[in-house]
Scaffold this active site. Structure first.
Site, short mmCIF file in Angstrom:
data_model
loop_
_atom_site.label_atom_id
_atom_site.label_comp_id
_atom_site.label_asym_id
_atom_site.label_seq_id
_atom_site.Cartn_x
_atom_site.Cartn_y
_atom_site.Cartn_z
N VAL A 55 2.29 -10.85 1.39
CA VAL A 55 3.20 -11.32 0.27
C VAL A 55 2.49 -12.77 -0.22
CG1 VAL A 55 5.50 -12.28 -0.38
CG2 VAL A 55 5.42 -10.51 1.20
N ASP A 99 4.82 -2.65 -6.28
CA ASP A 99 3.99 -3.79 -5.64
C ASP A 99 5.43 -4.86 -5.35
OD1 ASP A 99 1.47 -5.03 -4.44
OD2 ASP A 99 2.32 -6.63 -5.90
N LYS A 102 6.96 -6.29 -1.76
CA LYS A 102 7.06 -7.65 -1.28
C LYS A 102 8.52 -8.29 -1.11
CE LYS A 102 2.58 -8.57 -3.25
NZ LYS A 102 1.44 -9.09 -4.58
#
Length: 397
Positions: A127, A196, A200
């Site tokens: 992250v 994505d 995260k």
């Protein structure tokens, strides 16, 4: 001595090798341990590399070598990466990764597996690239009850928005520019459709709230429908459009977790984040808002976060890991449908009763854009039922 094996010699893996071999003396000093790179696993051959003798193609060599203490997984995905991670942990080897998809989907099981075999599973680089966020969230904010996480978690999407505003180019052209500059893959789906960011957000939420939040529980909307007209209206009312991941604790302990574009005021710190930079705002009951900002991707920024985890593992393995996550709660994540906020709506014709009218140069005849009063999406859709709607974007208040 800590011996390291790297799985995958792509962008991040090669960066890790460069840091470990190019500044090894500094790394050893910071780790209070000798650290050496013993293996690099890759199916390709690199005969001209100065590290050519360290390349292997068979993971069992690494798995069976008792000298290897730490395995760095930079393969990506949940195929071979999951298999190799499980085997390494069962062999008592600590694993460090930048693989957000693997952590988001299997993180709880891998953390438990590491603890069972006296190893640690670390994933700071999964992250925010080089931004330190997971360990500060886990350790430095441990005295807080986390109330909300809100962040720009994907540099590609943010770069696209920046180019649309600064260069006046449409989404498709801005995306091509991101690909040409190496910020977006040739298949950019994970970036532009929000997957994505979702992964995260799941990792951040799992650490912050202590139980495994899964990607399929998080409502996710991408940025492909954002137009230059929307950006113009945002600018007209002092806002920028940003793709945000948000996780908000509810009174009953459940989460409202989602990913979608927002109008963000230029007065908000998140509104000024440009190009490939990421920013994550965490609200604690004691600290209030704390923000983490930096380059969210890139070869060396991400590799630096990976090597920091290697150092953490080398320093004192029993204290390096994250606390275990509780099991997933199937009913623990709420839809954002009932979350009240203001909305930006753009109509081909007609008007929105009670809304703040927005204007822009060159608007089509009859087009109307408005900021609504606070309401849920369900209420908003009911009011828009008979309208020809061009855009709807939530406003971050």
């Amino acid at each position: 001595m800590v011996k390291v094996a790297i799985l995958g010699y792509g962008v991040v893996g090669s960066g890790v090798a460069e840091i470990l071999t190019g500044s090894g003396g500094d790394v050893r000093k910071k780790a209070d341990e000798l650290i050496g790179l013993k293996y690099i696993l890759d199916l390709r051959s690199f005969p001209d590399s100065p590290l050519a003798e360290q390349f292997v193609k068979d993971f069992s060599i690494i798995e069976g070598d008792p000298e290897v203490n730490v395995v760095v997984e930079t393969i990506g995905g949940v195929g071979a990466a999951l298999d190799f991670t499980e085997r390494a942990l069962r062999a008592g080897k600590s694993v460090v990764t930048s693989n957000k998809e693997l952590v988001a989907t299997h993180g709880r099981r891998l953390l438990d597996l590491a603890a069972e075999h006296g190893a640690v599973y670390l994933f700071e680089a999964s992250v925010g690239g080089g931004i330190p966020i997971l360990r500060p969230l886990s350790d430095c904010m441990a005295a807080n009850d986390i109330l909300e996480i809100c962040g720009i978690l994907n540099g590609t999407a943010n770069y696209i928005f920046t180019r649309m505003v600064q260069d006046g180019v449409p989404f498709e052209q801005a995306l091509k520019g991101a690909q040409a500059n190496g910020y977006a893959e040739q298949d950019p789906t994970a970036d532009v459709e929000g997957h994505d960011t979702c992964r995260k957000l799941c990792i951040l939420s799992s650490i912050a709230f202590g139980w495994h939040v899964l990607p399929e529980q998080v409502a996710t909307q991408g940025i492909t429908k954002i137009t230059l007209e929307d950006e113009a209206y945002a600018a007209a009312c002092g806002h920028r459009i940003k793709l945000l991941g948000r996780s908000i604790i509810q009174e009953d302990g459940s989460l409202c977790a989602y990913v979608e574009p927002h109008f963000v005021s230029v007065q908000d710190p998140l509104g000024g984040v440009e190009d490939v930079f990421n920013a994550i705002k965490v609200k604690g009951d004691a600290t209030g808002d704390v923000m983490f900002y930096g380059r969210g991707a890139g070869r060396l920024p991400t590799a630096s976060a990976v090597v920091a985890d290697v150092i953490a593992a080398a320093r004192k393995m029993e204290r390096a890991g994250y606390r275990p996550w509780q099991a997933n709660r199937p009913e623990g994540v709420r839809s954002p449908e009932q979350l009240e906020s203001r909305w930006y709506v753009r109509l081909a014709s007609g008007s929105f009763s009670g809304g703040q009218l927005l204007t822009r140069p060159g608007a089509a005849e009859g087009e109307g854009a408005y900021l609504t009063p606070p309401m849920s999406r369900q209420t908003l859709e009911a009011q828009l039922r008979d309208q020809k709607v061009l855009s709807v974007i939530r406003v971050l208040d």
